[in-house]
Design an enzyme around this catalytic site. Structure first.
Site, PDB file in Angstrom:
ATOM      1  N   ARG A  23      -8.745   4.087  -0.320  1.00  0.00           N
ATOM      2  CA  ARG A  23      -7.437   4.370   0.051  1.00  0.00           C
ATOM      3  C   ARG A  23      -7.340   6.050   0.096  1.00  0.00           C
ATOM      4  NH1 ARG A  23      -1.750   1.678  -1.602  1.00  0.00           N
ATOM      5  NH2 ARG A  23      -2.306   0.043   0.035  1.00  0.00           N
ATOM      6  N   CYS A  55       0.919  -1.070  -9.430  1.00  0.00           N
ATOM      7  CA  CYS A  55       1.224  -0.910 -10.993  1.00  0.00           C
ATOM      8  C   CYS A  55       2.191  -1.899 -11.387  1.00  0.00           C
ATOM      9  CB  CYS A  55       1.568   0.491 -11.099  1.00  0.00           C
ATOM     10  SG  CYS A  55       0.191   1.619 -10.689  1.00  0.00           S
ATOM     11  N   TYR A 114      -2.773  11.500  -6.098  1.00  0.00           N
ATOM     12  CA  TYR A 114      -3.478  11.565  -7.438  1.00  0.00           C
ATOM     13  C   TYR A 114      -4.761  12.359  -7.465  1.00  0.00           C
ATOM     14  CZ  TYR A 114      -0.260   7.871  -8.606  1.00  0.00           C
ATOM     15  OH  TYR A 114       1.246   7.362  -8.846  1.00  0.00           O
ATOM     16  N   GLY A 169       2.946  -4.934   0.341  1.00  0.00           N
ATOM     17  CA  GLY A 169       3.308  -4.618  -1.308  1.00  0.00           C
ATOM     18  C   GLY A 169       4.630  -5.141  -1.527  1.00  0.00           C
ATOM     19  N   ARG A 170       5.550  -4.695  -1.339  1.00  0.00           N
ATOM     20  CA  ARG A 170       6.684  -5.133  -1.800  1.00  0.00           C
ATOM     21  C   ARG A 170       7.313  -6.540  -1.376  1.00  0.00           C
ATOM     22  NH1 ARG A 170       9.357   0.372  -0.369  1.00  0.00           N
ATOM     23  NH2 ARG A 170       8.093   0.326   1.233  1.00  0.00           N
ATOM     24  N   ALA A 198      -3.859  -0.040  -9.580  1.00  0.00           N
ATOM     25  CA  ALA A 198      -4.382   1.347 -10.160  1.00  0.00           C
ATOM     26  C   ALA A 198      -5.001   1.101 -11.621  1.00  0.00           C
ATOM     27  CB  ALA A 198      -3.605   2.548  -9.724  1.00  0.00           C
ATOM     28  N   SER A 215      -1.604  -5.618  -1.716  1.00  0.00           N
ATOM     29  CA  SER A 215      -1.562  -4.168  -1.910  1.00  0.00           C
ATOM     30  C   SER A 215      -1.716  -3.895  -3.392  1.00  0.00           C
ATOM     31  CB  SER A 215      -0.626  -3.487  -1.256  1.00  0.00           C
ATOM     32  OG  SER A 215      -0.878  -2.132  -0.991  1.00  0.00           O
ATOM     33  N   GLN A 234      -8.516  -1.676  -7.739  1.00  0.00           N
ATOM     34  CA  GLN A 234      -8.428  -0.192  -7.455  1.00  0.00           C
ATOM     35  C   GLN A 234      -8.719   0.486  -8.409  1.00  0.00           C
ATOM     36  OE1 GLN A 234      -4.482   1.844  -6.669  1.00  0.00           O
ATOM     37  NE2 GLN A 234      -5.420   2.232  -4.610  1.00  0.00           N
TER      38      GLN A 234
HETATM   39  C1  LIG Z   1       5.756  -1.176  -7.680  1.00  0.00           C
HETATM   40  C2  LIG Z   1       4.820  -0.445  -6.985  1.00  0.00           C
HETATM   41  C3  LIG Z   1       3.655  -0.181  -7.554  1.00  0.00           C
HETATM   42  C4  LIG Z   1       2.674   0.734  -6.635  1.00  0.00           C
HETATM   43  N1  LIG Z   1       1.315   0.826  -7.371  1.00  0.00           N
HETATM   44  C5  LIG Z   1       0.454   1.192  -6.359  1.00  0.00           C
HETATM   45  C6  LIG Z   1      -0.866   1.406  -7.050  1.00  0.00           C
HETATM   46  O1  LIG Z   1      -1.191   1.079  -8.174  1.00  0.00           O
HETATM   47  N2  LIG Z   1      -1.748   1.990  -6.256  1.00  0.00           N
HETATM   48  C7  LIG Z   1      -1.666   2.178  -4.903  1.00  0.00           C
HETATM   49  O2  LIG Z   1      -2.690   2.705  -4.185  1.00  0.00           O
HETATM   50  N3  LIG Z   1      -0.336   2.134  -4.279  1.00  0.00           N
HETATM   51  C8  LIG Z   1       0.679   1.507  -5.115  1.00  0.00           C
HETATM   52  N4  LIG Z   1       2.011   1.406  -4.567  1.00  0.00           N
HETATM   53  C9  LIG Z   1       1.881   1.557  -3.147  1.00  0.00           C
HETATM   54  C10 LIG Z   1       1.789   0.021  -2.591  1.00  0.00           C
HETATM   55  O3  LIG Z   1       0.450  -0.353  -2.681  1.00  0.00           O
HETATM   56  C11 LIG Z   1       2.011   0.132  -1.064  1.00  0.00           C
HETATM   57  O4  LIG Z   1       0.977   0.997  -0.329  1.00  0.00           O
HETATM   58  C12 LIG Z   1       3.600   0.578  -0.739  1.00  0.00           C
HETATM   59  O5  LIG Z   1       4.579  -0.123  -1.483  1.00  0.00           O
HETATM   60  C13 LIG Z   1       3.943   0.581   0.719  1.00  0.00           C
HETATM   61  O6  LIG Z   1       3.755  -0.925   0.953  1.00  0.00           O
HETATM   62  P1  LIG Z   1       5.144  -1.965   1.280  1.00  0.00           P
HETATM   63  O7  LIG Z   1       5.960  -1.348   2.189  1.00  0.00           O
HETATM   64  O8  LIG Z   1       4.624  -3.150   1.768  1.00  0.00           O
HETATM   65  O9  LIG Z   1       5.606  -2.276  -0.126  1.00  0.00           O
HETATM   66  C14 LIG Z   1       2.748   0.574  -5.364  1.00  0.00           C
HETATM   67  C15 LIG Z   1       4.096   0.439  -4.950  1.00  0.00           C
HETATM   68  C16 LIG Z   1       5.091  -0.327  -5.495  1.00  0.00           C
HETATM   69  C17 LIG Z   1       6.250  -0.538  -4.842  1.00  0.00           C
END
Ligand SMILES: Cc1cc2nc3c(=O)[nH]c(=O)nc-3n(C[C@H](O)[C@H](O)[C@H](O)COP(=O)(O)O)c2cc1C
Length: 363
Positions: free
Chosen positions: A233, A25, A185, A332-333, A62, A22, A104
């Site tokens: 997204r 940032c 955003y 993601g995390r 992003a 995912s 993205q």
């Molecule tokens: C540190 C961090 C930075 C993130 N940056 C973005 C980003 O740049 N673009 C975006 O669409 N989502 C961003 N997200 C959201 C993640 O892509 C993801 O949708 C969200 O963390 C939920 O998934 P997870 O539970 O697997 O972490 C970010 C999340 C985290 C934790």
């Protein structure tokens, strides 16, 4: 069959499995001098290690289509041709490590000009290195600076910037472009009546509020090759209208279903179903809070959908695919914690992904 590790072909592009990184940032780009917004060795190591760890697609965080569209001064950017070579290194490092490189493209709108999270987040004042923010209407995110209402010329310039950034992404070697229409955003702030009270052709009806999103998709598609996928997204809901204690008119799952159909008519091949972040809101405390919406969106819209949000258990990810709730999962995390999440998931599920290489030596 382990659906999670089956390839997915979109247009002429094959993604080797359905476990995708995912966009996240890292706030780690230089913010000064000639290297502003350009990926550096940190980004290479960060993304390539997840690619080597088995994801089929790594979507780079992003990336600003304009400098004022960055969330923070440390975001990546693709608003200038001088940024292409550094992105070319990053896309190549991801590809050489076994994953398809995606990116993205984003504009942060009224949520731009923020401090990095580990320094407390929050808006950076203009005299401290921040910049003025803009949005559909002069309605601030609670506690943030009031955005300037964008003119029609401002909107046209942003749409054109998205196309120019996509052209640069192609030149850099990315195979997938994701348009960031979520998380409060710029594009999401046009979609939601909570942040858009315009009375021109970009406000009011759902069709008007969605106009800029469809224009961005058209603009990206005008430069992006026919055989390469474009993702969108979205936040499937603001988590406001369905809250009995609140219930204001807000962006909802029903709106997302309509938008997804329109988006696919405008060249989006897959909807990446996130949620929230337009305004502070009560979000359900359940692991499937977001993946349920992805499943409903997929069933009702007929578009391809990727689920995301609190997916940490490989069996849960596999079940989302096997049950037809999603076509892929974004992790993601869990991937920040474990760069080899995908390879470990393949081992746990007894699947042999194409990109499990040296991993076998470790078991
Ligand atoms: C540190 C961090 C930075 C993130 N940056 C973005 C980003 O740049 N673009 C975006 O669409 N989502 C961003 N997200 C959201 C993640 O892509 C993801 O949708 C969200 O963390 C939920 O998934 P997870 O539970 O697997 O972490 C970010 C999340 C985290 C934790």
């Amino acid at each position: 069959m382990t659906e999670l590790f089956e390839p997915l072909t979109l247009r002429g592009t094959t993604i080797p499995n359905r476990v995708w990184m995912s966009p996240m940032c890292t706030y780690s780009a230089f913010s000064e001098g000639s290297e502003i917004g350009a990926p550096n060795d940190f980004h290479l190591a960060h993304y390539a290690s997840r690619a080597a760890g088995g994801v089929g697609l790594a979507v780079v965080e992003a990336t600003g289509v304009l400098p004022e569209g960055r969330i923070s001064p440390y975001d990546l950017g693709l608003w200038d041709d001088s940024q292409i070579p550094a992105h070319r290194r990053l896309a190549a490092a991801i590809a050489e490590s076994g994953a398809l490189p995606g990116i993205q493209l984003a504009h942060a709108g009224r949520k731009a000009s923020m401090e990095r999270p580990w320094l407390g987040g929050g808006p950076i004042a203009e005299d401290e290195g921040g910049w003025p923010v803009a949005g559909p209407s002069a309605i601030a995110f609670p506690g943030y600076a009031e955005p300037a209402e964008m003119t029609l010329a401002d909107i046209a310039a942003v749409v054109a910037a998205w196309a120019e950034s996509a052209r640069r992404a192609l030149a850099a070697g990315y195979e997938v472009v994701e348009v960031h229409g979520a998380h409060g955003y710029l594009l999401h702030s046009f979609l939601s009546p909570l942040s858009n009270n315009r009375t021109d052709s970009y406000g009011g009806s759902l069709e008007n509020r969605a106009r800029i999103v469809l224009e961005v998709l058209d603009a990206v598609r005008s430069v992006w090759p026919e055989d390469k996928p474009v993702f969108l997204r979205i936040s499937t809901t603001d988590w406001v209208a369905e809250n009995p204690e609140d219930g204001r008119d807000a962006w909802t799952l029903a709106d997302s279903i309509v938008l997804s159909r329109w988006a696919s008519d405008h060249g989006a091949d897959l909807i990446d179903a996130s949620s929230g972040a337009l305004v502070p809101a009560k979000i359900p405390h359940r692991d499937d809070y977001q993946t349920r919406n992805a499943a409903e969106l997929k069933a009702a819209s007929g578009t391809l959908v990727a689920a995301v949000g609190r997916i940490g258990d490989p069996a849960v990810a596999q079940e989302l695919l096997a049950s037809g709730s999603a076509d892929a999962v974004f992790i993601g995390r869990a991937l920040l914690r474990d760069a080899s999440w995908a390879n470990n998931a393949a081992a746990a599920l007894g699947a042999r992904g194409r990109f499990i290489r040296q991993y076998d030596y470790a078991v």
